[in-house]
Write a protein that holds these residues in place. Structure first.
Motif, PDB file in Angstrom:
ATOM      1  N   TYR A 122       0.856  -1.185   0.000  1.00  0.00           N
ATOM      2  CA  TYR A 122       0.000   0.000   0.000  1.00  0.00           C
ATOM      3  C   TYR A 122       0.894   1.238   0.000  1.00  0.00           C
ATOM      4  O   TYR A 122       1.918   1.261   0.690  1.00  0.00           O
ATOM      5  CB  TYR A 122      -0.878   0.052   1.253  1.00  0.00           C
ATOM      6  N   ILE A 123       0.505   2.266  -0.734  1.00  0.00           N
ATOM      7  CA  ILE A 123       1.179   3.567  -0.666  1.00  0.00           C
ATOM      8  C   ILE A 123       0.167   4.563  -0.136  1.00  0.00           C
ATOM      9  O   ILE A 123      -0.851   4.842  -0.792  1.00  0.00           O
ATOM     10  CB  ILE A 123       1.705   3.998  -2.050  1.00  0.00           C
ATOM     11  N   VAL A 124       0.408   5.063   1.071  1.00  0.00           N
ATOM     12  CA  VAL A 124      -0.556   5.908   1.773  1.00  0.00           C
ATOM     13  C   VAL A 124       0.173   7.038   2.481  1.00  0.00           C
ATOM     14  O   VAL A 124       1.384   6.971   2.705  1.00  0.00           O
ATOM     15  CB  VAL A 124      -1.365   5.093   2.808  1.00  0.00           C
ATOM     16  N   ASP A 125      -0.569   8.073   2.861  1.00  0.00           N
ATOM     17  CA  ASP A 125       0.045   9.156   3.635  1.00  0.00           C
ATOM     18  C   ASP A 125      -0.094   8.936   5.137  1.00  0.00           C
ATOM     19  O   ASP A 125       0.423   9.715   5.939  1.00  0.00           O
ATOM     20  CB  ASP A 125      -0.533  10.517   3.222  1.00  0.00           C
ATOM     21  N   ASP A 126      -0.794   7.856   5.522  1.00  0.00           N
ATOM     22  CA  ASP A 126      -0.971   7.517   6.928  1.00  0.00           C
ATOM     23  C   ASP A 126      -1.166   6.000   7.013  1.00  0.00           C
ATOM     24  O   ASP A 126      -2.092   5.465   6.381  1.00  0.00           O
ATOM     25  CB  ASP A 126      -2.198   8.232   7.502  1.00  0.00           C
ATOM     26  N   PRO A 127      -0.317   5.281   7.762  1.00  0.00           N
ATOM     27  CA  PRO A 127      -0.472   3.825   7.857  1.00  0.00           C
ATOM     28  C   PRO A 127      -1.853   3.389   8.326  1.00  0.00           C
ATOM     29  O   PRO A 127      -2.296   2.282   8.003  1.00  0.00           O
ATOM     30  CB  PRO A 127       0.611   3.418   8.865  1.00  0.00           C
ATOM     31  N   GLN A 128      -2.530   4.243   9.085  1.00  0.00           N
ATOM     32  CA  GLN A 128      -3.867   3.888   9.571  1.00  0.00           C
ATOM     33  C   GLN A 128      -4.891   3.813   8.449  1.00  0.00           C
ATOM     34  O   GLN A 128      -6.017   3.355   8.663  1.00  0.00           O
ATOM     35  CB  GLN A 128      -4.310   4.887  10.640  1.00  0.00           C
ATOM     36  N   LYS A 129      -4.526   4.256   7.262  1.00  0.00           N
ATOM     37  CA  LYS A 129      -5.419   4.123   6.110  1.00  0.00           C
ATOM     38  C   LYS A 129      -5.355   2.726   5.492  1.00  0.00           C
ATOM     39  O   LYS A 129      -6.137   2.416   4.586  1.00  0.00           O
ATOM     40  CB  LYS A 129      -5.097   5.191   5.064  1.00  0.00           C
ATOM     41  N   VAL A 130      -4.424   1.909   5.950  1.00  0.00           N
ATOM     42  CA  VAL A 130      -4.378   0.507   5.540  1.00  0.00           C
ATOM     43  C   VAL A 130      -5.344  -0.262   6.438  1.00  0.00           C
ATOM     44  O   VAL A 130      -5.172  -0.277   7.659  1.00  0.00           O
ATOM     45  CB  VAL A 130      -2.953  -0.068   5.682  1.00  0.00           C
ATOM     46  N   PRO A 131      -6.380  -0.888   5.864  1.00  0.00           N
ATOM     47  CA  PRO A 131      -7.396  -1.525   6.715  1.00  0.00           C
ATOM     48  C   PRO A 131      -6.831  -2.508   7.727  1.00  0.00           C
ATOM     49  O   PRO A 131      -7.267  -2.529   8.883  1.00  0.00           O
ATOM     50  CB  PRO A 131      -8.298  -2.235   5.684  1.00  0.00           C
TER      51      PRO A 131
END
Length: 286
Positions: A122-131
């Motif tokens: 996953y490429i996200v700006d916040d790890p918490q956006k990974v379910p």
């Protein structure tokens, strides 16, 4: 499947070797490995590696505020190279699902064996956006995770303790192998109901959980990625040792099989000498 100790060792390994480096490029060998589409992998090029952390079984590379978060699943692994080949990854032509090139020519591949493609990035700006990260339970090795906290999690749970230990929403990072090891060290049946454990059994289980994981983390620490699987197997006392002697009492290590997994245990140490029913084996013998 890599569990908390191996993932922590990979995180420590990456943290040491990526310090001060930038991402030179990201290549996909499998389109299905990437679970996000915005920002694209190209957005990581040129970003400095500012940290590497673990969330349960997830590896999190902080790249100037963008995060490349990876889960190795059952058959995935991380393969490091001090000098990556300059040949680009060809999609579908090898086990390589994702390659990260670094500014000094080094880098790593995420690989996956077998046909069940579960490795995820996953490429996200916040790890918490990974379910999977957002739904994690507490980390069993966190400094603030006390025996009282653990007892509160177990209270009222009419669920077999083996399944609870593997549940990432209950505890982060423990899987099939280390749950077997923890239950053996705690002298508890994998089929025991969490809500039925008395105070002394809860205390034993908490102590075993911390002790087994801490020793496994220490054993994996400093080892290169290529040696971690063998180190994990070598450290197991019952898991994966069906038919061998229990190192504590000498009884034979037994197994219960399920559709896609199995557990190992010692009847003398854990179930009062009574073998657990293996329904799969029973059906085969009929």
């Amino acid at each position: 499947m890599p569990e908390l100790p191996e993932v922590q060792a990979l995180v420590d390994f990456l943290r040491e070797r990526t310090d001060g480096l930038a991402v030179a490029g990201v290549e996909l060998g499998s389109i299905s490995v990437l679970k996000t589409y915005d920002p694209p992998p190209q957005a990581l090029a040129g970003l400095l590696v500012s940290g590497v952390e673990r969330h349960g079984k997830f590896i999190d590379l902080d790249l100037d505020g963008l995060h490349l978060v990876c889960h190795l699943a059952r058959a995935g692994w991380l393969r490091w190279s001090d000098q990556l080949t300059t040949t680009p990854v060809r999609p579908g032509k090898s086990p390589i699902a994702l390659r990260v090139r670094l500014s000094d020519g080094s880098g790593f591949d995420l690989t996956e064996a077998g046909t069940q493609k579960r490795l995820a990035a996953y490429i996200v700006d916040d790890p918490q956006k990974v379910p999977g990260v957002a739904s994690l339970g507490p980390d069993p090795l966190a400094d603030g995770f006390t025996e009282a906290d653990f007892a509160a999690l177990l209270a009222g749970r009419r669920t077999q303790v083996k399944g609870l230990l593997r549940d990432q929403g209950f505890l982060a990072g423990v899987g099939n192998a280390y749950s077997d090891e923890v239950l053996h060290a705690a002298r508890l049946s994998p089929f025991a109901l969490a809500a039925a454990l008395d105070e002394e059994e809860v205390a034993r289980l908490y102590a075993a959980l911390r002790d087994v994981l801490e020793h496994a983390v220490a054993a994996a620490s400093g080892k290169p990625a290529k040696d971690l699987k063998d180190a994990k197997r070598a450290g197991m006392r019952v898991h994966g040792r069906t038919g061998q002697a229990c190192p504590v009492c000498g009884d034979v290590v037994r197994e219960v099989s399920f559709a896609d997994s199995s557990l190992q245990y010692c009847a003398t140490c854990q179930t009062g000498g009574k073998p657990l029913a293996d329904r799969r084996l029973s059906r085969l013998l009929k």
